[in-house]
Motif scaffolding. Structure first.
Motif, PDB file in Angstrom:
ATOM      1  N   ALA A 285       0.822  -1.216   0.000  1.00  0.00           N
ATOM      2  CA  ALA A 285       0.000   0.000   0.000  1.00  0.00           C
ATOM      3  C   ALA A 285       0.854   1.262   0.000  1.00  0.00           C
ATOM      4  N   ILE A 286       1.882   1.286   0.851  1.00  0.00           N
ATOM      5  CA  ILE A 286       2.677   2.499   1.011  1.00  0.00           C
ATOM      6  C   ILE A 286       3.394   2.892  -0.273  1.00  0.00           C
ATOM      7  N   ILE A 287       3.760   1.905  -1.077  1.00  0.00           N
ATOM      8  CA  ILE A 287       4.504   2.216  -2.292  1.00  0.00           C
ATOM      9  C   ILE A 287       3.691   3.088  -3.249  1.00  0.00           C
ATOM     10  N   TYR A 288       2.348   3.095  -3.078  1.00  0.00           N
ATOM     11  CA  TYR A 288       1.499   3.874  -3.981  1.00  0.00           C
ATOM     12  C   TYR A 288       1.089   5.224  -3.398  1.00  0.00           C
ATOM     13  N   VAL A 289       1.527   5.526  -2.177  1.00  0.00           N
ATOM     14  CA  VAL A 289       1.256   6.852  -1.617  1.00  0.00           C
ATOM     15  C   VAL A 289       1.861   7.959  -2.490  1.00  0.00           C
ATOM     16  N   PRO A 290       3.133   7.828  -2.955  1.00  0.00           N
ATOM     17  CA  PRO A 290       3.680   8.881  -3.833  1.00  0.00           C
ATOM     18  C   PRO A 290       2.881   9.061  -5.122  1.00  0.00           C
ATOM     19  N   PHE A 291       2.266   7.987  -5.631  1.00  0.00           N
ATOM     20  CA  PHE A 291       1.438   8.093  -6.831  1.00  0.00           C
ATOM     21  C   PHE A 291       0.239   9.007  -6.567  1.00  0.00           C
ATOM     22  N   PHE A 292      -0.354   8.852  -5.384  1.00  0.00           N
ATOM     23  CA  PHE A 292      -1.501   9.691  -5.050  1.00  0.00           C
ATOM     24  C   PHE A 292      -1.061  11.142  -4.851  1.00  0.00           C
ATOM     25  N   VAL A 293       0.027  11.337  -4.128  1.00  0.00           N
ATOM     26  CA  VAL A 293       0.501  12.686  -3.823  1.00  0.00           C
ATOM     27  C   VAL A 293       0.898  13.432  -5.099  1.00  0.00           C
ATOM     28  N   GLN A 294       1.676  12.753  -5.973  1.00  0.00           N
ATOM     29  CA  GLN A 294       2.174  13.415  -7.177  1.00  0.00           C
ATOM     30  C   GLN A 294       1.175  13.371  -8.331  1.00  0.00           C
ATOM     31  N   GLY A 295       0.551  12.213  -8.538  1.00  0.00           N
ATOM     32  CA  GLY A 295      -0.332  12.067  -9.682  1.00  0.00           C
ATOM     33  C   GLY A 295      -1.705  12.674  -9.493  1.00  0.00           C
ATOM     34  N   VAL A 296      -2.325  12.401  -8.345  1.00  0.00           N
ATOM     35  CA  VAL A 296      -3.692  12.870  -8.099  1.00  0.00           C
ATOM     36  C   VAL A 296      -3.695  14.307  -7.566  1.00  0.00           C
ATOM     37  N   LYS A 297      -2.827  14.578  -6.589  1.00  0.00           N
ATOM     38  CA  LYS A 297      -2.805  15.908  -5.979  1.00  0.00           C
ATOM     39  C   LYS A 297      -1.908  16.899  -6.723  1.00  0.00           C
ATOM     40  N   GLY A 298      -1.044  16.391  -7.608  1.00  0.00           N
ATOM     41  CA  GLY A 298      -0.218  17.281  -8.419  1.00  0.00           C
ATOM     42  C   GLY A 298       0.900  17.959  -7.655  1.00  0.00           C
ATOM     43  N   GLN A 458      -0.244   7.627 -16.608  1.00  0.00           N
ATOM     44  CA  GLN A 458       1.154   7.670 -16.192  1.00  0.00           C
ATOM     45  C   GLN A 458       1.730   9.082 -16.316  1.00  0.00           C
ATOM     46  N   ASN A 459       1.241   9.846 -17.297  1.00  0.00           N
ATOM     47  CA  ASN A 459       1.756  11.195 -17.506  1.00  0.00           C
ATOM     48  C   ASN A 459       1.366  12.158 -16.391  1.00  0.00           C
ATOM     49  N   LEU A 460       0.410  11.748 -15.550  1.00  0.00           N
ATOM     50  CA  LEU A 460       0.043  12.607 -14.424  1.00  0.00           C
ATOM     51  C   LEU A 460       1.206  12.757 -13.435  1.00  0.00           C
ATOM     52  N   LEU A 461       2.158  11.820 -13.480  1.00  0.00           N
ATOM     53  CA  LEU A 461       3.292  11.887 -12.578  1.00  0.00           C
ATOM     54  C   LEU A 461       4.328  12.925 -13.024  1.00  0.00           C
ATOM     55  N   ASP A 462       4.163  13.443 -14.230  1.00  0.00           N
ATOM     56  CA  ASP A 462       5.079  14.471 -14.741  1.00  0.00           C
ATOM     57  C   ASP A 462       4.297  15.777 -14.872  1.00  0.00           C
ATOM     58  N   GLN A 463       4.100  16.457 -13.732  1.00  0.00           N
ATOM     59  CA  GLN A 463       3.265  17.653 -13.714  1.00  0.00           C
ATOM     60  C   GLN A 463       3.783  18.793 -14.593  1.00  0.00           C
ATOM     61  N   ASP A 486      -9.172  16.103 -15.033  1.00  0.00           N
ATOM     62  CA  ASP A 486      -9.813  15.816 -13.753  1.00  0.00           C
ATOM     63  C   ASP A 486     -10.387  14.403 -13.725  1.00  0.00           C
ATOM     64  N   GLN A 487     -10.925  13.970 -14.860  1.00  0.00           N
ATOM     65  CA  GLN A 487     -11.495  12.628 -14.917  1.00  0.00           C
ATOM     66  C   GLN A 487     -10.408  11.553 -14.841  1.00  0.00           C
ATOM     67  N   ILE A 488      -9.259  11.819 -15.461  1.00  0.00           N
ATOM     68  CA  ILE A 488      -8.152  10.865 -15.370  1.00  0.00           C
ATOM     69  C   ILE A 488      -7.642  10.798 -13.926  1.00  0.00           C
ATOM     70  N   ARG A 489      -7.589  11.952 -13.272  1.00  0.00           N
ATOM     71  CA  ARG A 489      -7.182  11.968 -11.865  1.00  0.00           C
ATOM     72  C   ARG A 489      -8.167  11.169 -11.007  1.00  0.00           C
ATOM     73  N   GLU A 490      -9.433  11.281 -11.342  1.00  0.00           N
ATOM     74  CA  GLU A 490     -10.443  10.511 -10.613  1.00  0.00           C
ATOM     75  C   GLU A 490     -10.202   9.014 -10.774  1.00  0.00           C
ATOM     76  N   ALA A 491      -9.850   8.596 -11.991  1.00  0.00           N
ATOM     77  CA  ALA A 491      -9.582   7.179 -12.246  1.00  0.00           C
ATOM     78  C   ALA A 491      -8.357   6.713 -11.459  1.00  0.00           C
ATOM     79  N   MET A 492      -7.303   7.528 -11.457  1.00  0.00           N
ATOM     80  CA  MET A 492      -6.091   7.162 -10.718  1.00  0.00           C
ATOM     81  C   MET A 492      -6.364   7.127  -9.218  1.00  0.00           C
TER      82      MET A 492
END
Length: 549
Positions: A285-298, A458-463, A486-492
Motif C-alpha cells: 500500500a505504502i509504495i502507492y502513496v507517492p502516486f496519489f501525492v504526485q499524480g492525483v494531488k499534483g 502515467q503522464n500525471l506523474l510528470d506535472q 480531472d477525470q483521469i485523476r479521478e480514475a487514478m
C-alpha cells in the motif's frame, strides 16, 4: 557475549547501529534518485531489474547467512556484509550503463542482506529479550531516520550534484562501521560437530529466486508477463519443485540450513506469518502513496518527500517508545495487536480519499499508519528470538527476515495487479465521457496528440509536462482538456485507494494471526539459573523424552 560488560556491549551496539544506518540510508537515498540515474545511463526497459536484483540477492543472502553465522559466529559475516555493500556502492557510482549498474546493485544487495540478518542476531547475542526490546526499538528507529533523511538528501544530490554521489556520499560511514566492528566485536570459535548444508542452501535458493522473479514480473498491467503466461507458471513450478526437494533434504541432513523443527514452535510460526502479512499489506500500500501525492494531488517530488515525513517521524517515535515499554513491562501481545489495528485503521481511512481530499487529511492518515507500524514492527523480531534456543538465534532471525521480504515482494506484486485492474475498470466507466470530449475537440492532429497525452494516467506523474502541454493549447480547448484531466485523476485516485483497501484487508490477516500469539515471559539478565525460558512445546518434548528414557 552476554557476559561482556555493559560498556563493551554499548560500544558493540554503536558499531552495529552504524552498520545498519549505513545500509538503510543507502537504500532510501537511492529510491528517489533512480529515475534520474536511469535517464543518464539509459536502458529504461531494464529499470525494474536494478530494483529486483537487489531484492533477490538481499533475500537469499540474509537467509543463507543465518545458519552459517550460528556455526562460525557473527563477526566475519557482518564484516563481509559491510565490505560487499561498500564495494557495490563504490562500483555502482562508476557505472557507465544499466547492465553495470544491475551487476553492482546485486553485490550491494547481498551485502545488505548479510548486514540486516547478522545485525539483529548479534543484538540477540548481546542482550536477553527483556533488555533487547529497547534496542529493537532503537534499531527500528534507524529505519525511520533513514526513511526521512534518505529521500530528501537523494533529491538534493541529483538536483545539485552529480548522481554518482548518491552511491558515494555515505561510504565513509561504511569504513567507520567496518573499523568499529573489527576492533570491538568479539570473535567466537566455530561450533564443533556442525557442517554446512550445501544442498539445502542450493534448493532454498532455487525456491526463493524463481518465486520472487515470478511475483516481480507478473501482472497484466505494469507487469512484464501475464499471470497465466508460461514464463510465470514455469517460474512458480520450478519454485514448488525446489521447495519439495528442499524439505526432503532438510529432513535428512545433520545440520540443516533451515531446521524445519522450528515451525513446530507456535510462537515462531505465528510471528513469521504476522510478519509476512504485515509487510505485504504495508509495503504493497505504502509504495502507492507517492502516486496519489504526485499524480492525483499534483504535488512535486520534492514536496512529496515532506508530505511523507510525518509518517516516518511517527514510526520513529513509537518504535523507540514501544521498545522501552516492553523492556519495562515484559508484555508485548496487546501492544502488537494494538499497533496492527492502528495500522489497518489508517489504511482503511486512506481508502476514502478522493482527488479533492485536503493534503493535511492525507498526512493525518499517514501519521496514524506510521504510529501503528512503529508499535507493531519491532515486536515480531523480538518474539521470534525469545522463542528459540540461543544456538538457533541466527537461523531464526534470518527466517523472520525471509518471511518479511517475501511478504513485501508478493504484496507489491498483488497491489500492482489490483491497481491496474481498478484503473482499467474506472477508465472503462469514464470512456463514454472521455469519448464525448474527444469527439467535441477540434479536428487538429496536434490537439489529438495532446489528447493522447492527457488520456495516459502515467503522464500525471510528470506535472511540468502536463502544465506545459495545457498552456500550449488554444483557449477554447483548455477548458475541455482540463475537464478530461480531472477525470483521469479521478480514475487514478480510485485505483490507488483500492490498493489501500486491499492492503488493509491483508493487514487484517496479520491482526487475526496475532490473536493466536502465545505470550511467554521475556528472558532477562536476572535469569541466572538458565539461558532460555522454555516454551510450552519445548517443555513437553523434554518431558516426553524423559518418559521414553
Amino acid at each position: 557475549m552476554t557476559q561482556l560488560t555493559d560498556k563493551k556491549k554499548i560500544t558493540i551496539m554503536i558499531a552495529i547501529i552504524t552498520s545498519m544506518f549505513f545500509s538503510s540510508i543507502n537504500q532510501t537515498i537511492i529510491g528517489v534518485a533512480m529515475p534520474r540515474i536511469i535517464a543518464k545511463l539509459g536502458g529504461m526497459d531494464y529499470y525494474s531489474w536494478a530494483i529486483t536484483i537487489y531484492l533477490l540477492t538481499s533475500t537469499v543472502a540474509s537467509v543463507l547467512v543465518g545458519k552459517l553465522s550460528d556455526i562460525y559466529g557473527r563477526k566475519p559475516f557482518i564484516l563481509t556484509g559491510i565490505g560487499l555493500f561498500s564495494l557495490g556502492a563504490l562500483l555502482s557510482g562508476f557505472s557507465t550503463d544499466i547492465f553495470q549498474l544491475i551487476t553492482y546493485r546485486a553485490i550491494q544487495g547481498a551485502g545488505a542482506g548479510i548486514i540486516m540478518s547478522t545485525a539483529f542476531t548479534a543484538m540477540g547475542d548481546l542482550y536477553e529479550p527483556r533488555e533487547r526490546a529497547k534496542w529493537t526499538g532503537v534499531m527500528s528507529a534507524v529505519f525511520g531516520v533513514s526513511s526521512v533523511a534518505g529521500p530528501l538528501l537523494g533529491g538534493y544530490i541529483v538536483d545539485h550534484l552529480d548522481w554518482h554521489w548518491v552511491f558515494w556520499i555515505f561510504l565513509p560511514i561504511g569504513f567507520l562501521a567496518f573499523a568499529l566492528i573489527l576492533l570491538n566485536f568479539p570473535q567466537v570459535e566455530k561450533r564443533k560437530g556442525e557442517s554446512v548444508d550445501y544442498f539445502g542452501s542450493l534448493f532454498l535458493t532455487t525456491t526463493i529466486v524463481p518465486m520472487l522473479l515470478a511475483f516481480s514480473w507478473a501482472g497484466d498491467g505494469a507487469g512484464k508477463y501475464a499471470w497465466s503466461s508460461w514464463q510465470i507458471i514455469g517460474l512458480l513450478s520450478v519454485s514448488v519443485v525446489s521447495l519439495l526437494i528442499f524439505v526432503l533434504v532438510e529432513m535428512k541432513v545433520k545440520t540443516p540450513v533451515l531446521p524445519l523443527g522450528l515451525f513446530k514452535n507456535s510462537i515462531f510460526t505465528v510471528s513469521n506469518l504476522v510478519g509476512f502479512f504485515l509487510n505485504a499489506g504495508m509495503m504493497g500500500a505504502i509504495i502507492y502513496v507517492p502516486f496519489f501525492v504526485q499524480g492525483v494531488k499534483g504535488i512535486s517530488p520534492t514536496m512529496a518527500g515532506y508530505v511523507a515525513m510525518p509518517m516516518s517521524i511517527a514510526m520513529l517515535a513509537t518504535s523507540a517508545l514501544s521498545g522501552q515499554l516492553i523492556t519495562k513491562t515484559g508484555k508485548y501481545k496487546k501492544m502488537a495487536i494494538g499497533g496492527l489495528l492502528l495500522m489497518t485503521f489508517g489504511m482503511v481511512m486512506m481508502y476514502f480519499m478522493v482527488p479533492s481530499t485536503p493534503i493535511y487529511v492525507l498526512v493525518a492518515y499517514m501519521i496514524i499508519l506510521g504510529l501503528g507500524m512503529g508499535i507493531a514492527m519491532p515486536v515480531f523480531s523480538l518474539t521470534v528470538q525469545n522463542a528459540v534456543a540461543p544456538q538457533q538465534l541466527g537461523v531464526a532471525t534470518a527466517t523472520s527476515q525471509l518471511f518479511r521480504n517475501l511478504g513485501g515482494t508478493i504484496g507489491i506484486a498483488v497491489m500492482g495487479s489490483v491497481m491496474s485492474s481498478a484503473m482499467a475498470k474506472k477508465m472503462t466507466d469514464l470512456s463514454g465521457t472521455l469519448g464525448q470530449g474527444a469527439a467535441s475537440a477540434p479536428a487538429d492532429p496536434a490537439l489529438a496528440e495532446k489528447l493522447a497525452l492527457f488520456s495516459n494516467p502515467q503522464n500525471l506523474l510528470d506535472q511540468p509536462k502536463i502544465e506545459a502541454a495545457l498552456q500550449s493549447l488554444p483557449p477554447q480547448a483548455q477548458g475541455l482538456f482540463a475537464q478530461m484531466l480531472d477525470q483521469i485523476r479521478e480514475a487514478m485516485s480510485y485505483a490507488i485507494t483500492t490498493t489501500f483497501l486491499t492492503g488493509a484487508i491483508v493487514a487484517a490477516f496479520a491482526v487475526v494471526f496475532a490473536l493466536f500469539l502465545k505470550e511467554i515471559p521475556l528472558r532477562s539478565g536476572k535469569d541466572k539459573g538458565q539461558r532460555m525460558e522454555m516454551t510450552e512445546e519445548h517443555a513437553e518434548r523434554i518431558k516426553a523424552q524423559k518418559a521414553q528414557g
